[in-house]
Each structure stands twice: as C-alpha cells, then as structure tokens.
Design a protein around this motif. Structure first.
Motif, PDB file in Angstrom:
ATOM      1  N   SER A   1       0.864  -1.184   0.000  1.00  0.00           N
ATOM      2  CA  SER A   1       0.000   0.000   0.000  1.00  0.00           C
ATOM      3  C   SER A   1       0.896   1.228   0.000  1.00  0.00           C
ATOM      4  CB  SER A   1      -0.933  -0.008   1.204  1.00  0.00           C
ATOM      5  OG  SER A   1      -0.352   0.588   2.318  1.00  0.00           O
ATOM      6  N   LEU A   2       0.484   2.213  -0.759  1.00  0.00           N
ATOM      7  CA  LEU A   2       1.272   3.430  -0.892  1.00  0.00           C
ATOM      8  C   LEU A   2       1.384   4.161   0.443  1.00  0.00           C
ATOM      9  CD1 LEU A   2       2.830   5.224  -2.821  1.00  0.00           C
ATOM     10  CD2 LEU A   2       0.707   6.405  -3.340  1.00  0.00           C
ATOM     11  N   GLN A   3       0.288   4.211   1.191  1.00  0.00           N
ATOM     12  CA  GLN A   3       0.329   4.876   2.501  1.00  0.00           C
ATOM     13  C   GLN A   3       1.304   4.174   3.435  1.00  0.00           C
ATOM     14  OE1 GLN A   3      -3.793   4.908   3.696  1.00  0.00           O
ATOM     15  NE2 GLN A   3      -3.882   7.139   3.446  1.00  0.00           N
ATOM     16  N   GLY A   4       1.280   2.853   3.443  1.00  0.00           N
ATOM     17  CA  GLY A   4       2.206   2.101   4.285  1.00  0.00           C
ATOM     18  C   GLY A   4       3.643   2.327   3.889  1.00  0.00           C
ATOM     19  N   PHE A   5       3.893   2.371   2.572  1.00  0.00           N
ATOM     20  CA  PHE A   5       5.245   2.600   2.087  1.00  0.00           C
ATOM     21  C   PHE A   5       5.741   3.976   2.505  1.00  0.00           C
ATOM     22  CE2 PHE A   5       8.125   4.323  -1.115  1.00  0.00           C
ATOM     23  CZ  PHE A   5       9.131   3.374  -1.063  1.00  0.00           C
ATOM     24  N   ILE A   6       4.904   4.986   2.317  1.00  0.00           N
ATOM     25  CA  ILE A   6       5.294   6.352   2.692  1.00  0.00           C
ATOM     26  C   ILE A   6       5.520   6.448   4.201  1.00  0.00           C
ATOM     27  CG2 ILE A   6       4.471   8.743   2.808  1.00  0.00           C
ATOM     28  CD1 ILE A   6       3.173   8.253   0.054  1.00  0.00           C
ATOM     29  N   HIS A   7       4.665   5.820   4.972  1.00  0.00           N
ATOM     30  CA  HIS A   7       4.796   5.846   6.433  1.00  0.00           C
ATOM     31  C   HIS A   7       6.086   5.169   6.888  1.00  0.00           C
ATOM     32  CE1 HIS A   7       4.100   4.431  10.584  1.00  0.00           C
ATOM     33  NE2 HIS A   7       3.545   5.625  10.724  1.00  0.00           N
TER      34      HIS A   7
END
Length: 183
Positions: free
Chosen positions: A3-9
């Motif tokens: 998930s993009l949000q998980g990667f960014i986080h």
C-alpha cells in the motif's frame, strides 16, 4: 500487500525526497520528449519540403524565414543559418542526457540511505533473522528501481531526439550542397 500509505509511512525522509525528485525528472523527461519531438518533426518536414523545392528548381534558397526577401546569400550567412538551426534542434537534449545519467545515482543514494537507516535501527536488537531484514531491503530498493525506471525512457528519448536532429542536419547539408551546385 503493498500500500502506498504504508510505504510512505515506513520510508525515511530521504527516500521520499528521492522519489519526489525522480518523479519530477520523469515528468520533465516526458514533457521534453513530446514538446521537442513535435518541434523537430515540424522542422524536418519543412526542411525536406525546402530541399524538394530546391531540387525541382522552384527556389534557389531554402524556404526558411531566415532567407526571407533574399535573392542571394553569402557563405557566412548560410553558415549562420545552419548553426542557428542546429542549435534549435539540439536544445533540450542536454537535459535528457543529465536525467538519464543521474537518475540511477539518485535512486541508489536513496537506497543506501534507507538501508543505513534500517541497519541503524536494527543494530541494537541482538539476533536478526532474514525475515526481518528482507522487507527492509526490498523497501529500500524501490528508490534504485525508480531511478532506473526514470533513466531508461530519458536515455531512449534522448537517442530518438538526437536521431531527429541528425536527420535535420542531413537535410540542411543537402540544401547547402544544392546551393553550392547551383552557383
């Protein structure tokens, strides 16, 4: 699951900055290619039409605004025209070359910093298994992959535009040869 949000986080500030930088590179690459390709295609079409006109004895000088209202052109004037046209055709190529050559290094920088950061966090944990290290390394390698993903089209587009500029150079040189022949 990715998930993009998980990667960014989970990513560090440097990795996010590197990916942002590479995104700007990619957008610039596509924009430069589309813009320059259209311009070069138009110039090549015009130069080929001019060459055909000269070969069919319809005109003595190239059909270029540079020669507007000229009956005869000096050798120096013609060379200025040729150099000006070649300058127009090669503008933008240096940017694509720079992007193609630096994007992998920018991506690699992001990967190295992310791996160093990850090992720094894992250093005091005692015994670490491959199950813990593998996701960290795979996440860090995203920056390198992004750098390569940006460099490949930049280099390919550079070569395509360079070839178009070469074709224009040939058309211009052929016009110069026809002008010399008619003197």
């Amino acid at each position: 699951m990715f998930s993009l949000q998980g990667f960014i986080h989970d990513s560090g500030v440097i990795t996010i900055l590197v990916l942002f930088w590479l995104s700007i590179y990619f957008i610039a690459t596509v924009w430069i290619f589309i813009y320059r390709f259209k311009i070069l295609r138009t110039i090549l079409t015009n130069q080929n039409a001019s060459l055909n006109s000269m070969l069919n004895n319809k005109t003595r000088l190239p059909l270029d605004s540079f020669f507007k209202d000229k009956v005869e052109a000096s050798k120096e004037f013609v060379l200025v025209w040729k150099n000006n046209l070649l300058k127009q055709t090669t503008s933008g190529l240096i940017v694509l070359s720079i992007i193609a050559s630096t994007a992998p290094f920018i991506g690699l920088f992001g990967t190295v910093v992310e791996i160093l950061d990850a090992f720094g966090k894992l250093g005091g944990s005692g015994q670490i298994s491959f199950d813990v290290i593998a996701p960290i390394i795979s996440q860090a390698l995203v920056a390198t992959a992004a750098g390569i993903l940006v460099a490949i089209p930049a280099y390919s587009f550079f070569l395509v535009l360079k070839r178009k500029a070469f074709e224009i150079n040939i058309a211009v040189q052929m016009q110069l040869d026809v002008m010399q022949e008619k003197k």
